[in-house]
Design a protein around this motif. Structure first.
Motif, PDB file in Angstrom:
ATOM      1  N   TYR A 161       0.807  -1.056   0.047  1.00  0.00           N
ATOM      2  CA  TYR A 161       0.063   0.053  -0.168  1.00  0.00           C
ATOM      3  C   TYR A 161       0.945   1.337   0.000  1.00  0.00           C
ATOM      4  O   TYR A 161       0.282   2.135  -0.240  1.00  0.00           O
ATOM      5  CB  TYR A 161      -0.874   0.156   1.087  1.00  0.00           C
ATOM      6  CG  TYR A 161      -1.933  -1.153   1.060  1.00  0.00           C
ATOM      7  CD1 TYR A 161      -3.104  -0.846   0.188  1.00  0.00           C
ATOM      8  CD2 TYR A 161      -1.944  -2.302   1.758  1.00  0.00           C
ATOM      9  CE1 TYR A 161      -4.287  -1.965   0.015  1.00  0.00           C
ATOM     10  CE2 TYR A 161      -2.946  -3.274   1.754  1.00  0.00           C
ATOM     11  CZ  TYR A 161      -3.958  -2.923   0.809  1.00  0.00           C
ATOM     12  OH  TYR A 161      -5.002  -3.895   0.616  1.00  0.00           O
ATOM     13  N   THR A 162       2.124   1.105   0.555  1.00  0.00           N
ATOM     14  CA  THR A 162       3.092   2.329   0.372  1.00  0.00           C
ATOM     15  C   THR A 162       4.118   1.778  -0.559  1.00  0.00           C
ATOM     16  O   THR A 162       4.524   0.634  -0.616  1.00  0.00           O
ATOM     17  CB  THR A 162       3.536   2.931   1.800  1.00  0.00           C
ATOM     18  OG1 THR A 162       4.240   1.837   2.244  1.00  0.00           O
ATOM     19  CG2 THR A 162       2.204   3.107   2.582  1.00  0.00           C
ATOM     20  N   GLY A 163       4.786   2.887  -1.052  1.00  0.00           N
ATOM     21  CA  GLY A 163       6.153   2.707  -1.760  1.00  0.00           C
ATOM     22  C   GLY A 163       5.750   2.418  -3.193  1.00  0.00           C
ATOM     23  O   GLY A 163       4.816   2.684  -3.707  1.00  0.00           O
ATOM     24  N   ILE A 164       6.841   1.604  -3.931  1.00  0.00           N
ATOM     25  CA  ILE A 164       6.848   1.642  -5.351  1.00  0.00           C
ATOM     26  C   ILE A 164       5.620   0.800  -6.049  1.00  0.00           C
ATOM     27  O   ILE A 164       4.935   1.179  -6.966  1.00  0.00           O
ATOM     28  CB  ILE A 164       8.037   1.024  -5.879  1.00  0.00           C
ATOM     29  CG1 ILE A 164       7.965   1.219  -7.428  1.00  0.00           C
ATOM     30  CG2 ILE A 164       7.874  -0.509  -5.590  1.00  0.00           C
ATOM     31  CD1 ILE A 164       9.430   0.775  -7.910  1.00  0.00           C
ATOM     32  N   GLY A 165       4.967  -0.007  -5.107  1.00  0.00           N
ATOM     33  CA  GLY A 165       3.911  -0.569  -5.846  1.00  0.00           C
ATOM     34  C   GLY A 165       2.411  -0.323  -5.251  1.00  0.00           C
ATOM     35  O   GLY A 165       1.420  -0.908  -5.244  1.00  0.00           O
ATOM     36  N   ALA A 166       2.654   0.970  -4.621  1.00  0.00           N
ATOM     37  CA  ALA A 166       1.312   1.405  -3.955  1.00  0.00           C
ATOM     38  C   ALA A 166      -0.039   1.448  -4.900  1.00  0.00           C
ATOM     39  O   ALA A 166      -1.272   1.414  -4.724  1.00  0.00           O
ATOM     40  CB  ALA A 166       1.532   2.800  -3.216  1.00  0.00           C
ATOM     41  N   GLU A 167       0.430   2.056  -6.254  1.00  0.00           N
ATOM     42  CA  GLU A 167      -0.786   2.197  -7.253  1.00  0.00           C
ATOM     43  C   GLU A 167      -1.354   1.043  -7.828  1.00  0.00           C
ATOM     44  O   GLU A 167      -2.832   0.686  -7.639  1.00  0.00           O
ATOM     45  CB  GLU A 167      -0.206   3.096  -8.307  1.00  0.00           C
ATOM     46  CG  GLU A 167      -1.323   3.378  -9.333  1.00  0.00           C
ATOM     47  CD  GLU A 167      -0.759   4.225 -10.420  1.00  0.00           C
ATOM     48  OE1 GLU A 167      -1.677   4.468 -11.422  1.00  0.00           O
ATOM     49  OE2 GLU A 167       0.271   4.888 -10.353  1.00  0.00           O
ATOM     50  N   PHE A 168      -0.573   0.125  -7.836  1.00  0.00           N
ATOM     51  CA  PHE A 168      -1.025  -1.272  -8.337  1.00  0.00           C
ATOM     52  C   PHE A 168      -2.045  -1.776  -7.039  1.00  0.00           C
ATOM     53  O   PHE A 168      -2.982  -2.489  -7.103  1.00  0.00           O
ATOM     54  CB  PHE A 168       0.153  -2.167  -8.648  1.00  0.00           C
ATOM     55  CG  PHE A 168      -0.368  -3.423  -9.047  1.00  0.00           C
ATOM     56  CD1 PHE A 168      -1.047  -3.678 -10.133  1.00  0.00           C
ATOM     57  CD2 PHE A 168       0.042  -4.749  -8.356  1.00  0.00           C
ATOM     58  CE1 PHE A 168      -1.644  -4.903 -10.548  1.00  0.00           C
ATOM     59  CE2 PHE A 168      -0.499  -5.857  -8.555  1.00  0.00           C
ATOM     60  CZ  PHE A 168      -1.252  -6.199  -9.985  1.00  0.00           C
ATOM     61  N   ALA A 169      -1.421  -1.740  -5.934  1.00  0.00           N
ATOM     62  CA  ALA A 169      -2.071  -2.356  -4.794  1.00  0.00           C
ATOM     63  C   ALA A 169      -3.510  -1.733  -4.545  1.00  0.00           C
ATOM     64  O   ALA A 169      -4.508  -2.347  -4.084  1.00  0.00           O
ATOM     65  CB  ALA A 169      -1.240  -2.123  -3.414  1.00  0.00           C
ATOM     66  N   GLN A 170      -3.573  -0.214  -4.797  1.00  0.00           N
ATOM     67  CA  GLN A 170      -5.008   0.344  -4.745  1.00  0.00           C
ATOM     68  C   GLN A 170      -5.702  -0.449  -5.689  1.00  0.00           C
ATOM     69  O   GLN A 170      -7.078  -0.080  -5.205  1.00  0.00           O
ATOM     70  CB  GLN A 170      -4.776   1.707  -5.065  1.00  0.00           C
ATOM     71  CG  GLN A 170      -3.960   2.415  -3.567  1.00  0.00           C
ATOM     72  CD  GLN A 170      -3.829   3.856  -4.171  1.00  0.00           C
ATOM     73  OE1 GLN A 170      -3.904   4.578  -4.827  1.00  0.00           O
ATOM     74  NE2 GLN A 170      -2.907   4.689  -2.925  1.00  0.00           N
ATOM     75  N   LEU A 171      -5.365  -0.371  -6.912  1.00  0.00           N
ATOM     76  CA  LEU A 171      -6.054  -1.055  -7.892  1.00  0.00           C
ATOM     77  C   LEU A 171      -6.840  -2.357  -7.534  1.00  0.00           C
ATOM     78  O   LEU A 171      -7.900  -2.606  -7.708  1.00  0.00           O
ATOM     79  CB  LEU A 171      -5.449  -0.986  -9.517  1.00  0.00           C
ATOM     80  CG  LEU A 171      -5.088   0.111 -10.015  1.00  0.00           C
ATOM     81  CD1 LEU A 171      -4.195  -0.018 -10.949  1.00  0.00           C
ATOM     82  CD2 LEU A 171      -6.546   0.856 -10.299  1.00  0.00           C
ATOM     83  N   VAL A 172      -5.915  -3.206  -7.199  1.00  0.00           N
ATOM     84  CA  VAL A 172      -6.123  -4.512  -6.645  1.00  0.00           C
ATOM     85  C   VAL A 172      -7.225  -4.564  -5.453  1.00  0.00           C
ATOM     86  O   VAL A 172      -8.288  -5.237  -5.448  1.00  0.00           O
ATOM     87  CB  VAL A 172      -5.020  -5.421  -6.288  1.00  0.00           C
ATOM     88  CG1 VAL A 172      -5.511  -6.825  -5.805  1.00  0.00           C
ATOM     89  CG2 VAL A 172      -4.142  -5.592  -7.470  1.00  0.00           C
TER      90      VAL A 172
END
Length: 102
Positions: free
Chosen positions: A33-44
């Motif tokens: 949810y934070t860091g480099i993958g936060a945007e992808f995690a929000q989409l999931v």
């Protein structure tokens, strides 16, 4: 006699149905949810929430609860800690969200 059997069967079904409605399934969500993958995690995350909202009749009689943990970075150590917390502290039934798994 037949009416009594039907009434008992209906009462048993009602008790079973009310018990089944009270069941809760906890889904442990392991996402960055934070860091480099936060945007992808929000989409999931939004996808899971939307699916549960639009398909509530398909998951019935269970109440699905998403228990979320932040993995933070792709190192792997934080993901392991997050999964251990989900299993031991939150007692989740299912794990989901394997982005930084090895």
């Amino acid at each position: 006699m037949v009416m009594r059997i039907v009434a008992l069967a209906a009462a048993a079904l009602a008790l079973t149905t009310s018990w089944a409605q009270a069941q809760e399934a906890k889904v442990g969500v392991n996402l960055p949810y934070t860091g480099i993958g936060a945007e992808f995690a929000q989409l999931v995350d939004r996808g899971m929430e939307l699916y549960l909202k639009l398909n509530a009749d398909k998951v019935r009689p269970y109440k699905i609860t998403l228990v979320k943990r932040d993995v933070k970075d792709p190192g792997g150590a934080n993901a392991k800690i997050a999964v251990q917390e989900l299993l031991t502290q939150d007692n989740v039934d299912i794990l989901a969200g394997w982005i930084y798994s090895r």
